[in-house]
Design a protein around this motif. Sequence first.
Motif, PDB file in Angstrom:
ATOM      1  N   VAL A 185       0.845  -1.202   0.000  1.00 24.29           N
ATOM      2  CA  VAL A 185       0.000   0.000   0.000  1.00 24.29           C
ATOM      3  C   VAL A 185       0.879   1.250   0.000  1.00 24.29           C
ATOM      4  O   VAL A 185       0.621   2.213  -0.730  1.00 24.29           O
ATOM      5  CB  VAL A 185      -0.949   0.002   1.224  1.00 24.29           C
ATOM      6  N   GLU A 186       1.924   1.225   0.814  1.00 25.60           N
ATOM      7  CA  GLU A 186       2.819   2.381   0.939  1.00 25.60           C
ATOM      8  C   GLU A 186       3.455   2.722  -0.402  1.00 25.60           C
ATOM      9  O   GLU A 186       3.545   3.899  -0.776  1.00 25.60           O
ATOM     10  CB  GLU A 186       3.899   2.075   1.980  1.00 25.60           C
ATOM     11  N   ASN A 187       3.887   1.710  -1.150  1.00 23.98           N
ATOM     12  CA  ASN A 187       4.496   1.953  -2.464  1.00 23.98           C
ATOM     13  C   ASN A 187       3.503   2.606  -3.425  1.00 23.98           C
ATOM     14  O   ASN A 187       3.852   3.520  -4.169  1.00 23.98           O
ATOM     15  CB  ASN A 187       5.015   0.642  -3.067  1.00 23.98           C
ATOM     16  N   ILE A 188       2.259   2.136  -3.385  1.00 29.33           N
ATOM     17  CA  ILE A 188       1.218   2.692  -4.259  1.00 29.33           C
ATOM     18  C   ILE A 188       0.929   4.144  -3.876  1.00 29.33           C
ATOM     19  O   ILE A 188       0.844   5.032  -4.727  1.00 29.33           O
ATOM     20  CB  ILE A 188      -0.064   1.837  -4.182  1.00 29.33           C
ATOM     21  N   VAL A 189       0.780   4.395  -2.567  1.00 31.36           N
ATOM     22  CA  VAL A 189       0.477   5.738  -2.070  1.00 31.36           C
ATOM     23  C   VAL A 189       1.592   6.715  -2.442  1.00 31.36           C
ATOM     24  O   VAL A 189       1.340   7.820  -2.933  1.00 31.36           O
ATOM     25  CB  VAL A 189       0.261   5.716  -0.540  1.00 31.36           C
ATOM     26  N   ARG A 190       2.839   6.299  -2.222  1.00 32.03           N
ATOM     27  CA  ARG A 190       3.966   7.198  -2.504  1.00 32.03           C
ATOM     28  C   ARG A 190       4.094   7.481  -3.999  1.00 32.03           C
ATOM     29  O   ARG A 190       4.405   8.606  -4.395  1.00 32.03           O
ATOM     30  CB  ARG A 190       5.264   6.605  -1.958  1.00 32.03           C
ATOM     31  N   ALA A 191       3.874   6.466  -4.831  1.00 33.65           N
ATOM     32  CA  ALA A 191       3.963   6.666  -6.284  1.00 33.65           C
ATOM     33  C   ALA A 191       2.905   7.668  -6.742  1.00 33.65           C
ATOM     34  O   ALA A 191       3.186   8.558  -7.561  1.00 33.65           O
ATOM     35  CB  ALA A 191       3.792   5.334  -7.009  1.00 33.65           C
ATOM     36  N   LYS A 192       1.702   7.554  -6.192  1.00 31.06           N
ATOM     37  CA  LYS A 192       0.621   8.479  -6.568  1.00 31.06           C
ATOM     38  C   LYS A 192       0.935   9.897  -6.098  1.00 31.06           C
ATOM     39  O   LYS A 192       0.783  10.865  -6.842  1.00 31.06           O
ATOM     40  CB  LYS A 192      -0.700   7.988  -5.952  1.00 31.06           C
ATOM     41  N   THR A 193       1.389  10.011  -4.849  1.00 26.94           N
ATOM     42  CA  THR A 193       1.741  11.324  -4.302  1.00 26.94           C
ATOM     43  C   THR A 193       2.857  11.962  -5.113  1.00 26.94           C
ATOM     44  O   THR A 193       2.800  13.145  -5.469  1.00 26.94           O
ATOM     45  CB  THR A 193       2.182  11.186  -2.828  1.00 26.94           C
ATOM     46  N   TRP A 194       3.888  11.168  -5.415  1.00 19.00           N
ATOM     47  CA  TRP A 194       5.045  11.700  -6.136  1.00 19.00           C
ATOM     48  C   TRP A 194       4.654  12.135  -7.540  1.00 19.00           C
ATOM     49  O   TRP A 194       5.198  13.115  -8.068  1.00 19.00           O
ATOM     50  CB  TRP A 194       6.170  10.674  -6.168  1.00 19.00           C
TER      51      TRP A 194
END
Length: 200
Positions: free
Chosen positions: A163-172
Amino acid sequence: MAQPLQLPPSSSSSPAILTPQFCFSTTALRDFLRISRSSVDDTITQHLNALVTPARAGFDPSSTSQRGARPLSRQVDARSCQSFKDNVLFPSWQTRSHVLSYCALVATSPDPDDPETALREAEDEKNRERVVNERLDPYSGRYFPREPRTQQLASLIRQERSVENIVRAKTWGIVTERCGETATTWEEALGTWRKTRDTT
């Protein structure tokens, strides 16, 4: 058992000291991750909008007569963006990384305090004494042992890291669009921030 971990001073949104009890309380762990993500990543557009300086010319009444499509987002000043990333975004990500890494260590450490150890041993013993006759009862051979809490925690950490990887990719993606970032990934950007912080 993993030793308690003191978090860096920038980790004000999380417990000051991480303990195995915090990790095994999956509700507390999930709540921390959810609140941290909602306060920064889920509201990234609002954060970036707040960095945009209002137009100095003031309101132009003639702008209401134009029906053309207006840009949905405005470019954010590079210095404001960098300050936001250095002081808000990256520290938030780093804190969550600390928590997930520590709890992953807890999940792979011996757990002599597991309150369900005796219960699992009793269930295993009872299973060994069962009479299995699949001709009379096709389900009699089935036995699903109770997972130790370390295995449950390890499974949760794997899910949360995904989940963290998905969230960070979207934020970035939003940050690069609004701040005019170069084509670095969030991993590279976070790694660079960590290096600069370690040298200061």
